[in-house]
Design a protein around this motif. Sequence first.
Motif, PDB file in Angstrom:
ATOM      1  N   ARG A 173       0.921  -1.068  -0.011  1.00  0.00           N
ATOM      2  CA  ARG A 173       0.124  -0.110  -0.032  1.00  0.00           C
ATOM      3  C   ARG A 173       0.928   1.114   0.475  1.00  0.00           C
ATOM      4  O   ARG A 173       0.660   2.330  -0.575  1.00  0.00           O
ATOM      5  N   LEU A 178      -7.578   5.283  -3.424  1.00  0.00           N
ATOM      6  CA  LEU A 178      -7.614   4.938  -3.662  1.00  0.00           C
ATOM      7  C   LEU A 178      -6.631   3.711  -2.878  1.00  0.00           C
ATOM      8  O   LEU A 178      -6.901   2.428  -2.812  1.00  0.00           O
ATOM      9  N   VAL A 235      -3.875   2.462 -13.961  1.00  0.00           N
ATOM     10  CA  VAL A 235      -4.996   3.405 -12.787  1.00  0.00           C
ATOM     11  C   VAL A 235      -4.969   4.590 -12.779  1.00  0.00           C
ATOM     12  O   VAL A 235      -6.522   5.372 -12.458  1.00  0.00           O
ATOM     13  N   VAL A 279      -3.543  -5.833  -7.444  1.00  0.00           N
ATOM     14  CA  VAL A 279      -3.355  -4.446  -7.613  1.00  0.00           C
ATOM     15  C   VAL A 279      -2.860  -3.429  -7.846  1.00  0.00           C
ATOM     16  O   VAL A 279      -1.439  -2.810  -7.930  1.00  0.00           O
ATOM     17  N   TRP A 280      -1.944  -3.146  -5.956  1.00  0.00           N
ATOM     18  CA  TRP A 280      -1.201  -2.368  -5.273  1.00  0.00           C
ATOM     19  C   TRP A 280       0.748  -2.554  -5.966  1.00  0.00           C
ATOM     20  O   TRP A 280       1.211  -1.795  -6.509  1.00  0.00           O
ATOM     21  N   LEU A 282     -10.604  -0.836  -8.203  1.00  0.00           N
ATOM     22  CA  LEU A 282      -9.673  -0.104  -7.405  1.00  0.00           C
ATOM     23  C   LEU A 282      -9.288   1.633  -8.196  1.00  0.00           C
ATOM     24  O   LEU A 282      -9.473   2.668  -7.373  1.00  0.00           O
ATOM     25  N   ARG A 332      -6.445  -6.597  -3.609  1.00  0.00           N
ATOM     26  CA  ARG A 332      -6.436  -4.831  -3.338  1.00  0.00           C
ATOM     27  C   ARG A 332      -5.182  -4.976  -3.877  1.00  0.00           C
ATOM     28  O   ARG A 332      -4.029  -4.166  -3.968  1.00  0.00           O
ATOM     29  N   LEU A 378     -12.954   0.331  -3.045  1.00  0.00           N
ATOM     30  CA  LEU A 378     -11.999  -0.885  -1.913  1.00  0.00           C
ATOM     31  C   LEU A 378     -13.131  -2.027  -2.050  1.00  0.00           C
ATOM     32  O   LEU A 378     -12.412  -2.958  -1.757  1.00  0.00           O
ATOM     33  N   LEU A 416     -13.656  -5.508  -3.730  1.00  0.00           N
ATOM     34  CA  LEU A 416     -12.052  -5.810  -3.751  1.00  0.00           C
ATOM     35  C   LEU A 416     -11.720  -6.918  -2.946  1.00  0.00           C
ATOM     36  O   LEU A 416     -12.049  -6.155  -1.991  1.00  0.00           O
TER      37      LEU A 416
END
Lengths: 310, 179
Positions: A224, A245, B64, B50-51, B34, B47, B39, B42
């Motif tokens: 993150r 996001l 994104v 994708v991050w 996303l 999550r 959020l 997901l």
Amino acid sequence: MIAASVERELQARLLDWRRRARGPSETAAARRREPAMHDPEGSMSTLREAHAAASERWPGVSWSFERYAAHVGEDRPQHLTDLYLGGAGGWRRDGAWAAIHDEISGPLELRLRRQPCGTHSPEDLVSESIAALMGDDPEASPAEAVRPSKLVRYRGRTSLVNYFLVVAKRIAIGSHRRRREHAADMEAIDPVDHRGDSTDPERGEQFDRLAAAIRQAYESLSARQRFLLAMIHGQGMPKAQAGELVGLPPWGVSRELEKIHDHMRLALERSMPEDWDHPSREAWASAWQRCFAEARSSGDEVEATKEKSG
Amino acid sequence: MSREARLDDACRSAISPRGGRHLDSIDPEALALLASGDLEALSDEERIAVWEAAAEDPQVARLVAELATGGIVMASQPAQTQRRSRVGLRLAFAACGLLAVGLLAWRIVEPPGSAAPAAPVEFMDGDAGAADPVDAATSGSEWTPLELARDGVLLALLAATAILAWPALRDFDRPANRV
């Protein structure tokens, strides 16, 4: 009577509380599964309604309710009618791809016009995305009577137009990357090292140690945090938007960034205590920013090229 | 090679752009969700995937960013707009609540009419049977609950706080707030 209703109410609240306490992923998954688990009849009627609405909307597509229900499975996503069209296209039903073309091309083209598309025109990207999703799904079982197309993976969690939009953008960005890689390969043939003396003996050990320390510090960040850095420093996204996001409120993003930089600085300090002084800290910070800025500008190249040619 | 160039190289190799490594493998639906800020739709694994992909691959990050900046339109009200309006509601709720509590405290502490110039206080002999003006000034002029209940400003603030409470505090413990 009253006691029974109070008890029911309490039980419902307890269930709700337990569901919330289980956490986001399970809550979301439970929400998606709920209709099928607790109210199978209600769930089936929802599916029947979606099937009826979709059949009415796209009369040229013939797909039986049984096959549609089998394709949907136990999930009850938000876009059930889009899933009908996507599923019919995925299983190559008659008339499905013609209906998809009619349904998708207009809105997709409109959205692509508002987006950077590199050297592609929006019309080209629409055709290419449709062609890409019409291709055979490589993960499909060879035993299937009809080999499904890639669109079979669409699960109705977002609208079909959004799905095609992501695919179209992916094609645009992917082709830009391939062009850049080709250009980089051509440059690699050039024997001149523009960065300076590559045979500098001083370079070796210190550079390796620093590179390893930075890599280690960066990898110790959570996914993150790394995502936040990539979006804000790498893509130049506004902090508040990047925060959305990752589930951070607008006022919490700067604090999180500060935390990340502190974490990196401390990790570097620990890895190389003898070399870590004020000038090296400042030099590291500016190098870090330059590096991200470089990544961002290379992404913008294609837009500049497009503007020049336009 | 200068120290600066060495640092640049070190940074570049640390966040080595693994361009295109994830671009084709990432699920388009997860990306779309996303980018729209949804959020909750997901799972944790999706999550994080994708991050990770966006952090490692600048092409995914760019995708994104471009999708989030206007490409994705949700069928229902966009999650980002909902979030912004919820922040506004919470601020309004907090402001009304604070004003109501502050006003109530002020009403209790300050007697009515205390803002007007005070009349000169005379100390008289209580034993003579005359009313003590100091007692009269303090005991007879405090806000009673009935008077507080009739205070229009206070009532309006309390009503606004009560009305804003539900939309502002609903979903307060939603998963995205707990991340």
